[in-house]
Design an enzyme around this catalytic site. Structure first.
Site, PDB file in Angstrom:
ATOM      1  N   CYS A   2       0.946  -1.144  -0.127  1.00 24.05           N
ATOM      2  CA  CYS A   2      -0.131  -0.023   0.097  1.00 24.05           C
ATOM      3  C   CYS A   2       0.838   1.213   0.004  1.00 24.05           C
ATOM      4  O   CYS A   2       1.835   1.195   0.714  1.00 24.05           O
ATOM      5  CB  CYS A   2      -0.992   0.229   1.156  1.00 24.05           C
ATOM      6  SG  CYS A   2      -2.109  -1.083   1.151  1.00 24.05           S
ATOM      7  N   ARG A  27       4.131  -0.745  -4.632  1.00 23.74           N
ATOM      8  CA  ARG A  27       3.521  -1.180  -3.174  1.00 23.74           C
ATOM      9  C   ARG A  27       2.361  -2.054  -3.331  1.00 23.74           C
ATOM     10  O   ARG A  27       1.860  -2.435  -2.224  1.00 23.74           O
ATOM     11  CB  ARG A  27       3.819   0.146  -2.194  1.00 23.74           C
ATOM     12  CG  ARG A  27       4.869   0.898  -2.390  1.00 23.74           C
ATOM     13  CD  ARG A  27       4.822   1.918  -1.430  1.00 23.74           C
ATOM     14  NE  ARG A  27       4.415   1.553   0.156  1.00 23.74           N
ATOM     15  CZ  ARG A  27       5.759   1.369   0.800  1.00 23.74           C
ATOM     16  NH1 ARG A  27       6.938   1.537   0.292  1.00 23.74           N
ATOM     17  NH2 ARG A  27       5.458   0.852   2.122  1.00 23.74           N
ATOM     18  N   TRP A  74      -2.472  -2.686  -1.722  1.00 21.81           N
ATOM     19  CA  TRP A  74      -2.586  -4.248  -1.863  1.00 21.81           C
ATOM     20  C   TRP A  74      -3.394  -4.716  -0.736  1.00 21.81           C
ATOM     21  O   TRP A  74      -3.245  -4.570   0.404  1.00 21.81           O
ATOM     22  CB  TRP A  74      -0.980  -4.443  -1.549  1.00 21.81           C
ATOM     23  CG  TRP A  74      -0.616  -5.855  -1.828  1.00 21.81           C
ATOM     24  CD1 TRP A  74      -0.156  -6.523  -2.902  1.00 21.81           C
ATOM     25  CD2 TRP A  74      -0.572  -7.028  -0.614  1.00 21.81           C
ATOM     26  NE1 TRP A  74       0.180  -7.921  -2.606  1.00 21.81           N
ATOM     27  CE2 TRP A  74      -0.201  -8.103  -1.411  1.00 21.81           C
ATOM     28  CE3 TRP A  74      -0.916  -6.996   0.506  1.00 21.81           C
ATOM     29  CZ2 TRP A  74      -0.133  -9.328  -0.800  1.00 21.81           C
ATOM     30  CZ3 TRP A  74      -0.790  -8.386   1.378  1.00 21.81           C
ATOM     31  CH2 TRP A  74      -0.394  -9.477   0.523  1.00 21.81           C
ATOM     32  N   ASN A  98      -2.123   2.300   5.387  1.00 27.90           N
ATOM     33  CA  ASN A  98      -1.171   1.110   5.045  1.00 27.90           C
ATOM     34  C   ASN A  98      -0.887   0.617   6.324  1.00 27.90           C
ATOM     35  O   ASN A  98      -0.406   1.108   7.252  1.00 27.90           O
ATOM     36  CB  ASN A  98       0.183   1.957   4.529  1.00 27.90           C
ATOM     37  CG  ASN A  98       1.442   0.668   4.339  1.00 27.90           C
ATOM     38  OD1 ASN A  98       1.142  -0.469   4.214  1.00 27.90           O
ATOM     39  ND2 ASN A  98       2.559   1.203   4.260  1.00 27.90           N
ATOM     40  N   GLY A  99      -1.288  -0.758   6.197  1.00 30.14           N
ATOM     41  CA  GLY A  99      -0.929  -1.636   7.551  1.00 30.14           C
ATOM     42  C   GLY A  99      -2.074  -2.721   7.757  1.00 30.14           C
ATOM     43  O   GLY A  99      -2.935  -2.621   6.729  1.00 30.14           O
ATOM     44  N   GLU A 478      16.572 -18.967  -6.377  1.00 26.44           N
ATOM     45  CA  GLU A 478      16.021 -17.471  -6.848  1.00 26.44           C
ATOM     46  C   GLU A 478      15.655 -17.635  -8.316  1.00 26.44           C
ATOM     47  O   GLU A 478      15.064 -16.663  -8.671  1.00 26.44           O
ATOM     48  CB  GLU A 478      17.386 -16.727  -6.527  1.00 26.44           C
ATOM     49  CG  GLU A 478      17.310 -14.980  -7.097  1.00 26.44           C
ATOM     50  CD  GLU A 478      15.950 -14.503  -6.642  1.00 26.44           C
ATOM     51  OE1 GLU A 478      15.429 -14.888  -5.705  1.00 26.44           O
ATOM     52  OE2 GLU A 478      15.992 -13.258  -7.212  1.00 26.44           O
ATOM     53  N   LYS A 482      12.122 -16.123  -9.511  1.00 25.92           N
ATOM     54  CA  LYS A 482      11.857 -15.192 -10.536  1.00 25.92           C
ATOM     55  C   LYS A 482      10.974 -15.500 -11.551  1.00 25.92           C
ATOM     56  O   LYS A 482       9.863 -14.791 -12.103  1.00 25.92           O
ATOM     57  CB  LYS A 482      13.192 -14.905 -11.295  1.00 25.92           C
ATOM     58  CG  LYS A 482      14.210 -14.124 -10.758  1.00 25.92           C
ATOM     59  CD  LYS A 482      14.041 -12.703 -10.394  1.00 25.92           C
ATOM     60  CE  LYS A 482      13.105 -12.516  -9.055  1.00 25.92           C
ATOM     61  NZ  LYS A 482      13.461 -12.055  -7.977  1.00 25.92           N
ATOM     62  N   GLU A 485       7.430 -15.728 -10.082  1.00 28.13           N
ATOM     63  CA  GLU A 485       6.567 -14.552  -9.669  1.00 28.13           C
ATOM     64  C   GLU A 485       6.327 -13.723 -10.853  1.00 28.13           C
ATOM     65  O   GLU A 485       5.139 -13.024 -10.993  1.00 28.13           O
ATOM     66  CB  GLU A 485       7.313 -13.619  -8.676  1.00 28.13           C
ATOM     67  CG  GLU A 485       8.694 -13.132  -9.035  1.00 28.13           C
ATOM     68  CD  GLU A 485       9.378 -12.601  -7.972  1.00 28.13           C
ATOM     69  OE1 GLU A 485       8.819 -12.040  -6.923  1.00 28.13           O
ATOM     70  OE2 GLU A 485      10.738 -12.356  -7.866  1.00 28.13           O
ATOM     71  N   HIS A 501      14.058 -38.849  -5.366  1.00 25.31           N
ATOM     72  CA  HIS A 501      13.507 -39.270  -4.166  1.00 25.31           C
ATOM     73  C   HIS A 501      11.998 -38.932  -4.337  1.00 25.31           C
ATOM     74  O   HIS A 501      11.452 -38.642  -3.418  1.00 25.31           O
ATOM     75  CB  HIS A 501      14.130 -38.749  -2.755  1.00 25.31           C
ATOM     76  CG  HIS A 501      15.384 -39.444  -2.907  1.00 25.31           C
ATOM     77  ND1 HIS A 501      15.894 -40.575  -2.683  1.00 25.31           N
ATOM     78  CD2 HIS A 501      16.716 -38.694  -3.006  1.00 25.31           C
ATOM     79  CE1 HIS A 501      17.068 -40.938  -2.649  1.00 25.31           C
ATOM     80  NE2 HIS A 501      17.700 -39.796  -2.811  1.00 25.31           N
ATOM     81  N   LYS A 600       5.802  -5.020  -3.701  1.00 22.81           N
ATOM     82  CA  LYS A 600       7.358  -5.040  -3.539  1.00 22.81           C
ATOM     83  C   LYS A 600       7.680  -4.953  -1.818  1.00 22.81           C
ATOM     84  O   LYS A 600       8.827  -5.545  -1.358  1.00 22.81           O
ATOM     85  CB  LYS A 600       8.047  -3.861  -4.075  1.00 22.81           C
ATOM     86  CG  LYS A 600       9.577  -4.128  -4.058  1.00 22.81           C
ATOM     87  CD  LYS A 600      10.304  -3.315  -5.239  1.00 22.81           C
ATOM     88  CE  LYS A 600      11.733  -3.582  -5.280  1.00 22.81           C
ATOM     89  NZ  LYS A 600      12.039  -4.874  -5.717  1.00 22.81           N
TER      90      LYS A 600
HETATM   91  C1  G6P Z   1       8.611  -9.259  -1.324  1.00 22.73           C
HETATM   92  C2  G6P Z   1       9.329  -8.786  -2.625  1.00 22.73           C
HETATM   93  C3  G6P Z   1      10.599  -9.939  -2.957  1.00 22.73           C
HETATM   94  C4  G6P Z   1      11.341  -9.558  -1.852  1.00 22.73           C
HETATM   95  C5  G6P Z   1      10.712  -9.946  -0.293  1.00 22.73           C
HETATM   96  C6  G6P Z   1      11.712  -9.532   0.666  1.00 22.73           C
HETATM   97  O1  G6P Z   1       8.139 -10.491  -1.392  1.00 22.73           O
HETATM   98  O2  G6P Z   1       8.315  -9.211  -3.804  1.00 22.73           O
HETATM   99  O3  G6P Z   1      11.081  -9.659  -4.212  1.00 22.73           O
HETATM  100  O4  G6P Z   1      12.530 -10.506  -1.895  1.00 22.73           O
HETATM  101  O5  G6P Z   1       9.638  -8.955  -0.233  1.00 22.73           O
HETATM  102  O6  G6P Z   1      11.626  -8.110   0.482  1.00 22.73           O
HETATM  103  P1  G6P Z   1      12.950  -7.165   1.372  1.00 22.73           P
HETATM  104  O7  G6P Z   1      12.701  -5.592   0.893  1.00 22.73           O
HETATM  105  O8  G6P Z   1      12.958  -7.568   2.749  1.00 22.73           O
HETATM  106  O9  G6P Z   1      14.205  -7.561   0.690  1.00 22.73           O
END
Ligand code: G6P
Length: 605
Positions: A2, A27, A74, A98-99, A478, A482, A485, A501, A600
């Site tokens: 948010c 956000r 969000w 926001n929260g 990772e 990627k 997502e 397994h 994010k």
């Molecule tokens: C969200 C983002 C990810 C990120 C994670 C942790 O889920 O979409 O890309 O890795 O938060 O965020 P931070 O700001 O703590 O690295």
């Protein structure tokens, strides 16, 4: 999670608030809305979906407003819809949030008993109606009385119908800044929203509130006592927060990785050795550390996984990597001599912050690796190592992740030096290898074409795998994230040796398997695992160092990395994985920078 913007001043407010929302769209983008004063009236317009939907609703109207608040959502409580969108209005006010208000259900019951009629399913409307019910002409008084009842994490922007040139702001946990220009004042969840107008800002702390008029910002604690605050100057530039000719922020940020890594690592090298003295770490900081706990979320925790390999190998310190949301509830065993490292690009991730606080409560030293200056995690940790990736706008992290891996390598080398496991010359030799890896990153960026061709074979698949051993397994976590997502392909990262397994039963004719090979010692074993999936019909894409030879015909597509030193190969090997995800998502027509359901900065637990 948010985004909030608020403005009062000489400029036209609606356009400015919309521009601010665009900078904060990372956000959350479930809905957007704005409340503004025009000709003395408080107007509210909101729309489900992207900011462009709100824009469409506002289009065709000339505005001459000078004060308002805006929000990009969000969704947590209540599905994305017009009614659940912010701002939430009541008789006297309009509010953005926001929260999460944790005791919203109880408060809602109480307010309903008093006759309040709710229109949305949100926790935010409860805050708006609570403050409204306590309002007797003095906004501060109503807010302060309401704050005594509210539980949870929140940042509010509020405007009152009776005060058409004021914005009120409150912070408890969720981030919020207030900023000053000439004859104008702002609030925002993050700095990029205010950058085109001013660089001067204040960080609201939890337990503080602010009253903004065009001429001043006054700060108070929640008892109403004035608070003096330090005015800060942002070093970010507007250009850094723009796409700069790239189709997407993600693509721009992938290409920025060599620079981001240089900016992060170079200031921490002295006489060719890692040196954290300018970060305030004592020369023997890591010497007596007996166990490192890394707590982080998402990609930051996967950076931690790569770091674990390096720290354990080089410095022989046991490292556990914990997902922050689990760490805090599992009653972690923390002993004297332990160090907790919290990794976070944003520095605001609620679970990572909670993990940090738990470690501090238990008396264990804490070290944060954070990209955003002045963020909550950076300010609360005992020590902080800033990464210098610059602003990262794409929701899927790329450069934010790489710089975290880079700084973990320096930690591994420094700890090995302090613990006399590596003599100075050997350590300096490995630093040179690390620099060599950085110098090869531009070559890794040249693999984009190969990756976009390989992406053609992924556009129509519904599930796939990443496999690797050792650091390649950490890296594959990772790579798979990627792809998941941003392209929405179900994808699993599996330790290559573990596949047989159980999970190998999912491999059928044509299932794509991306195999990573950056460790020559483990390559023969991984090759056997590739043979196993190949025998079951897998379509294999191998990402491989040039020194590792693969049997003829083993893979369908081969992506050969530049000759990176093996120990630091993940810094270069992640690049084709990012490109693969990026181009697959583009081919599928996905919204690369704003994938569905994500945000994010995740400031709720
Ligand atoms: C969200 C983002 C990810 C990120 C994670 C942790 O889920 O979409 O890309 O890795 O938060 O965020 P931070 O700001 O703590 O690295």
């Amino acid at each position: 999670m948010c985004g909030i913007v608020g403005y009062t001043g000489k400029r036209e407010a609606v356009g400015l608030l919309m521009d601010g929302l665009r900078c904060l769209e990372y956000r959350g983008y479930d809905s957007a809305g704005v409340s503004f004063f025009e000709e003395g009236r408080l107007e509210t317009v909101k729309a489900k979906g992207r900011i462009s939907n709100l824009e469409a609703r506002l289009s065709g109207q000339e505005h001459c407003s000078h004060c308002g608040i805006a929000h990009t959502r969000w969704a947590t409580h209540g599905a994305p819809s017009d009614t659940n969108s912010h701002p939430h209005t009541a008789k006297h006010l309009s509010l953005v949030h926001n929260g999460i208000i944790e005791n919203y259900a109880q408060l809602r019951r109480e307010l309903e008993e008093q006759g309040a009629v709710f229109v949305s399913e949100t926790d935010t409307e409860v805050a708006a109606r609570l403050i409204d019910s306590l309002y007797e002409g003095d906004p501060m008084e109503a807010i302060i009385r309401a704050l005594k009842r509210l539980r949870g994490a929140f940042a509010f922007g509020i405007v009152f119908r009776d005060y058409p040139d004021r914005v009120y702001a409150v912070r408890n946990a969720s981030p919020l800044i207030a900023a000053r220009g000439e004859g104008e004042s702002f609030i925002a969840s993050d700095i990029p929203a205010i950058l085109p107008y001013t660089k001067q800002y204040y960080i609201l702390e939890s337990g503080e509130m602010a009253v903004l008029t065009p001429d001043a910002i006054q700060f108070f604690d929640w008892e109403g006592h004035p608070v003096q605050k330090e005015l800060l100057t942002s070093t970010l530039t507007v250009q850094q927060a723009e796409k700069g000719g790239y189709d997407h922020f993600m693509l721009k940020e992938i290409h920025e990785q060599p620079q981001a890594l240089r900016d992060t690592l170079s200031p921490r090298l002295a006489d060719g050795l890692p040196d954290f003295s300018s970060d305030g770490l004592a020369p023997d900081f890591f010497r007596g550390v007996s166990h490192i706990h890394i707590a982080a979320c998402g990609s930051a925790s996967y950076a931690g996984q790569v770091g674990r390999w390096a720290i354990e190998r080089l410095a022989r310190i046991p490292v556990t990597v914990e997902i922050a949301s689990e760490f805090r509830y599992q009653d972690p065993i923390l002993a004297p001599g332990d160090l907790v490292i919290v990794i976070s690009q944003s520095g605001e991730t609620a679970d990572s912050l909670a993990a940090l606080r738990l470690a501090k409560e238990r008396g264990v030293p804490t070290l944060a690796i954070v990209n955003v200056a002045g963020s909550s995690i950076a300010r609360e940790a005992d020590f902080v190592l800033y990464t210098h990736a610059g602003p990262e706008i794409a929701v899927a992290t790329t450069k934010g992740y790489s710089v975290q891996v880079g700084i973990l390598y320096l930690i591994a080398l420094r700890a090995a030096l302090e613990r006399e496991i590596l003599p100075r010359e050997a350590c300096a030799g490995l630093v040179s290898r690390l620099q060599e890896a950085l110098s090869l990153l531009p070559q890794a960026l040249e693999l984009e074409k190969d990756c976009s061709r390989a992406a053609q074979s992924l556009r129509d698949v519904s599930s796939m795998f990443y496999i690797g051993r050792g650091q390649d397994h950490s890296l594959s976590l990772e790579g798979a994230l990627k792809l998941k997502e941003i392209s929405y392909i179900q994808c699993e990262a599996y330790a290559a040796g573990e596949l047989k397994h159980g999970t190998i039963s999912l491999i059928t004719q044509g299932t794509p398997v991306v195999a990573l090979l950056t460790e020559s010692e483990l390559a023969a074993k991984t090759v056997s695992n590739i043979q196993e999936v190949k025998a079951r019909g897998a379509m294999v894409i191998a990402v491989c160092l040039p020194g590792i030879s693969l049997p003829e015909g083993l893979c369908d597509i081969l992506i050969t990395l530049p000759p990176l030193p093996e120990l630091f190969a993940p810094l270069g090997a992640i690049i084709p994985l990012q490109f693969l995800a990026y181009h697959t998502a583009c081919l599928k027509g996905c919204d690369v920078d704003k994938p569905r359901n994500l945000a994010k900065s995740v400031t709720v637990e």
